[in-house]
Design a protein around this motif. Structure first.
Motif, PDB file in Angstrom:
ATOM      1  N   PRO A  13       0.817  -1.228   0.000  1.00  0.00           N
ATOM      2  CA  PRO A  13       0.000   0.000   0.000  1.00  0.00           C
ATOM      3  C   PRO A  13       0.844   1.269   0.000  1.00  0.00           C
ATOM      4  CG  PRO A  13      -0.861  -1.600   1.573  1.00  0.00           C
ATOM      5  CD  PRO A  13       0.462  -2.119   1.096  1.00  0.00           C
ATOM      6  N   ARG A  14       1.981   1.241   0.683  1.00  0.00           N
ATOM      7  CA  ARG A  14       2.823   2.444   0.735  1.00  0.00           C
ATOM      8  C   ARG A  14       3.506   2.693  -0.604  1.00  0.00           C
ATOM      9  NH1 ARG A  14       6.327   3.230   5.993  1.00  0.00           N
ATOM     10  NH2 ARG A  14       6.297   5.308   5.104  1.00  0.00           N
ATOM     11  N   LEU A  15       3.865   1.617  -1.307  1.00  0.00           N
ATOM     12  CA  LEU A  15       4.441   1.792  -2.637  1.00  0.00           C
ATOM     13  C   LEU A  15       3.396   2.347  -3.599  1.00  0.00           C
ATOM     14  CD1 LEU A  15       6.971   1.456  -4.350  1.00  0.00           C
ATOM     15  CD2 LEU A  15       6.260  -0.901  -4.836  1.00  0.00           C
ATOM     16  N   ALA A  16       2.149   1.915  -3.431  1.00  0.00           N
ATOM     17  CA  ALA A  16       1.064   2.465  -4.250  1.00  0.00           C
ATOM     18  C   ALA A  16       0.901   3.958  -3.999  1.00  0.00           C
ATOM     19  CB  ALA A  16      -0.239   1.730  -3.962  1.00  0.00           C
ATOM     20  N   TRP A  41       6.918  12.752  10.062  1.00  0.00           N
ATOM     21  CA  TRP A  41       7.567  14.060  10.143  1.00  0.00           C
ATOM     22  C   TRP A  41       7.997  14.551   8.768  1.00  0.00           C
ATOM     23  CZ3 TRP A  41       7.311  16.994  14.324  1.00  0.00           C
ATOM     24  CH2 TRP A  41       7.024  16.387  15.550  1.00  0.00           C
ATOM     25  N   LEU A  42       8.515  13.649   7.934  1.00  0.00           N
ATOM     26  CA  LEU A  42       8.913  14.070   6.587  1.00  0.00           C
ATOM     27  C   LEU A  42       7.709  14.462   5.744  1.00  0.00           C
ATOM     28  CD1 LEU A  42      11.799  11.705   5.418  1.00  0.00           C
ATOM     29  CD2 LEU A  42      11.859  14.180   5.697  1.00  0.00           C
ATOM     30  N   TYR A  43       6.604  13.775   5.945  1.00  0.00           N
ATOM     31  CA  TYR A  43       5.366  14.110   5.242  1.00  0.00           C
ATOM     32  C   TYR A  43       4.957  15.543   5.592  1.00  0.00           C
ATOM     33  CZ  TYR A  43       0.684  13.107   3.304  1.00  0.00           C
ATOM     34  OH  TYR A  43      -0.460  13.106   2.566  1.00  0.00           O
ATOM     35  N   GLY A  44       4.989  15.862   6.879  1.00  0.00           N
ATOM     36  CA  GLY A  44       4.661  17.215   7.310  1.00  0.00           C
ATOM     37  C   GLY A  44       5.644  18.242   6.781  1.00  0.00           C
ATOM     38  N   LEU A  59      10.152   4.964   3.878  1.00  0.00           N
ATOM     39  CA  LEU A  59      10.816   5.048   5.176  1.00  0.00           C
ATOM     40  C   LEU A  59       9.937   4.492   6.280  1.00  0.00           C
ATOM     41  CD1 LEU A  59      12.282   8.649   4.828  1.00  0.00           C
ATOM     42  CD2 LEU A  59      13.503   6.487   4.568  1.00  0.00           C
ATOM     43  N   PRO A  60      10.543   4.117   7.425  1.00  0.00           N
ATOM     44  CA  PRO A  60       9.742   3.650   8.564  1.00  0.00           C
ATOM     45  C   PRO A  60       8.741   4.700   9.011  1.00  0.00           C
ATOM     46  CG  PRO A  60      12.082   3.204   8.899  1.00  0.00           C
ATOM     47  CD  PRO A  60      11.982   4.071   7.680  1.00  0.00           C
ATOM     48  N   GLY A  61       7.637   4.244   9.587  1.00  0.00           N
ATOM     49  CA  GLY A  61       6.563   5.144   9.961  1.00  0.00           C
ATOM     50  C   GLY A  61       6.971   6.251  10.892  1.00  0.00           C
ATOM     51  N   VAL A  62       7.915   5.996  11.815  1.00  0.00           N
ATOM     52  CA  VAL A  62       8.312   7.019  12.777  1.00  0.00           C
ATOM     53  C   VAL A  62       8.948   8.218  12.084  1.00  0.00           C
ATOM     54  CG1 VAL A  62      10.593   5.985  13.174  1.00  0.00           C
ATOM     55  CG2 VAL A  62       9.524   7.396  14.962  1.00  0.00           C
ATOM     56  N   TRP A  63       9.614   7.971  10.932  1.00  0.00           N
ATOM     57  CA  TRP A  63      10.227   9.065  10.179  1.00  0.00           C
ATOM     58  C   TRP A  63       9.286   9.645   9.138  1.00  0.00           C
ATOM     59  CZ3 TRP A  63      14.583  11.113  11.865  1.00  0.00           C
ATOM     60  CH2 TRP A  63      15.445  10.335  12.642  1.00  0.00           C
ATOM     61  N   ARG A 105       8.368  13.701  -0.914  1.00  0.00           N
ATOM     62  CA  ARG A 105       7.041  13.132  -0.651  1.00  0.00           C
ATOM     63  C   ARG A 105       6.972  11.682  -1.098  1.00  0.00           C
ATOM     64  NH1 ARG A 105       3.976  10.653   0.816  1.00  0.00           N
ATOM     65  NH2 ARG A 105       1.701  10.800   1.004  1.00  0.00           N
ATOM     66  N   VAL A 106       7.564  11.357  -2.241  1.00  0.00           N
ATOM     67  CA  VAL A 106       7.571   9.966  -2.701  1.00  0.00           C
ATOM     68  C   VAL A 106       8.426   9.108  -1.771  1.00  0.00           C
ATOM     69  CG1 VAL A 106       8.309   8.450  -4.583  1.00  0.00           C
ATOM     70  CG2 VAL A 106       7.099  10.580  -5.101  1.00  0.00           C
ATOM     71  N   ALA A 107       9.562   9.655  -1.340  1.00  0.00           N
ATOM     72  CA  ALA A 107      10.480   8.884  -0.493  1.00  0.00           C
ATOM     73  C   ALA A 107       9.905   8.595   0.884  1.00  0.00           C
ATOM     74  CB  ALA A 107      11.803   9.641  -0.349  1.00  0.00           C
ATOM     75  N   THR A 108       8.982   9.435   1.369  1.00  0.00           N
ATOM     76  CA  THR A 108       8.419   9.197   2.699  1.00  0.00           C
ATOM     77  C   THR A 108       7.735   7.836   2.784  1.00  0.00           C
ATOM     78  OG1 THR A 108       6.363  10.341   2.075  1.00  0.00           O
ATOM     79  CG2 THR A 108       8.035  11.634   3.230  1.00  0.00           C
TER      80      THR A 108
END
Length: 399
Positions: A297-300, A365-368, A358-362, A352-355
């Motif tokens: 789902p995250r790759l999608a 914050w990167l999304y924001g 990455l693991p959810g904890v990172w 935004r694509v790279a977020t």
């Protein structure tokens, strides 16, 4: 010399009346989404009439792209078709209805669903006015080659269907209707319009800027790109595997980018902005194809944002900047400031694509951070270009 009132200048040309609210809404919606992400990180949740993630999906698709398209189609469409442009009542009234609808849509998130439904109805009315006006221009055209206009009209009709699906979603809170709204808007409306305009304009602009450039835009290519977009949407809508089609589209878009001479276009910054935005398409569909194997789902989501943020937003900045410069009487050149903003947009799209990798904890914050970066980038872009819409042309010509 007496200077006209800014409001009077906004009604002088279609791009003025639609581009200014488009920029303002792009900034407003990014600010609202940044605030929403910040509240999530802080553990604060506002009670909204529509779930924030679903509202975000609708507003990112319809909140500002159609306003920019309205300005572009009412400006370039009559030239494509060899007809008179729409009247001032239409090219001012259509975006005014859409803006009023969007304001009520947003207000309804806090005031109640009835406000949102009223705004949705007004927005749909304005969008239908755009579609009907463009259909009238097409029917009045004496041009023998109207394939691009026909493709745009078909896409606009898909946009109307998406808005009708959105109405059903809002009334009955039906998640399946939201999915159909999203697929119709994304793969039936937005991507086909962007692809059609690219097919017509990128080779044309390149031939004007690059020496010994041979425009290449065969009819089969337009048909293949549009069929691929619609095919992906249908396969996704019926939960069928789309990876073979996605892989074929990734290869096709990579070939088109090479054939349209991406590397040579980068020597002319304003032209290179268009080509560099197009280069996100093979990345996006390559990720969709990869997701067909990995089923993540995250790759999608990474693939989705490569198309929407990487391609749509950077192409919007490139096209709107070019149209604004040309129709405000300024040199058709991307200065250092615009070029830096444009490259920042690509870095933000990449972030935004790279977020999603990455693991959810990172990633939260990167999304924001990416959303806040987009807000600042679009605010700086708007600050540079918005005054052009309420001022006279720099060359003194009308328009």
């Amino acid at each position: 010399m007496k200077h006209p009132h800014p409001a009077a200048m906004l009604a002088q040309a279609p791009h003025r009346a639609a581009f200014l609210p488009g920029m303002l809404f792009a900034i407003l919606l990014l600010a609202a989404w940044s605030a929403e992400l910040a509240s999530r990180l802080l553990g604060v949740h506002a009670a909204l009439a529509v779930p924030s993630s679903l509202a975000h999906g609708f507003l990112m698709l319809f909140g500002f792209f159609p306003l920019f398209m309205t300005g572009f189609l009412f400006t370039a469409g009559p030239r494509w078709l060899g007809v008179e442009p729409p009247s001032r009542l239409i090219f001012v009234g259509v975006p005014a209805l859409m803006v009023t609808g969007l304001l009520l849509w947003l207000a309804g998130l806090w005031l109640g669903i009835a406000w949102t439904l009223t705004g949705h109805a007004l927005y749909t009315l304005g969008f239908s006015g755009l579609t009907l006006t463009f259909a009238c221009l097409l029917l009045a055209s004496p041009q023998p080659d109207r394939r691009h206009a026909c493709a745009v009209l078909a896409a606009l009709l898909c946009g109307v269907l998406a808005l009708l699906a959105g109405t059903y979603w809002l009334i009955f809170q039906d998640g399946q209707a939201w999915l159909w709204m999203r697929n119709l808007a994304l793969w039936g409306f937005l991507l086909p319009v962007f692809l059609t305009v690219c097919h017509r304009m990128l080779p044309f602009f390149s031939a004007n800027a690059l020496p010994q450039y041979q425009p290449w835009r065969p009819g089969w290519l337009l048909a293949a790109m549009l069929t691929g977009s619609l095919g992906h949407g249908l396969l996704d809508g019926f939960s069928l595997p789309s990876w073979p089609l996605d892989a074929a589209l990734a290869i096709l878009f990579a070939y088109v980018s090479w054939r349209w001479r991406l590397a040579a276009a980068l020597r002319v910054r304003l032209l290179g902005m268009l080509h560099l935005a197009f280069a996100w398409l093979p990345i996006g569909f390559g990720l969709y194809a990869l997701n067909g194997w990995l089923a993540s789902p995250r790759l999608a989501l990474a693939a989705l944002h490569a198309v929407t943020v990487g391609f749509f937003l950077t192409m919007m900045i490139a096209f709107v900047s070019r149209v604004t410069l040309g129709h405000s009487g300024q040199p058709l050149q991307a200065g250092p400031g615009l070029w830096r903003l444009y490259l920042a947009a690509h870095w933000l799209a990449l972030t935004r694509v790279a977020t999603e990798m990455l693991p959810g904890v990172w990633s939260g914050w990167l999304y924001g951070a990416a959303a806040m970066g987009w807000l600042l980038t679009l605010a700086a872009w708007g600050r540079a270009f918005m005054p052009s819409y309420w001022r006279r042309r720099a060359d003194g010509k009308p328009g």
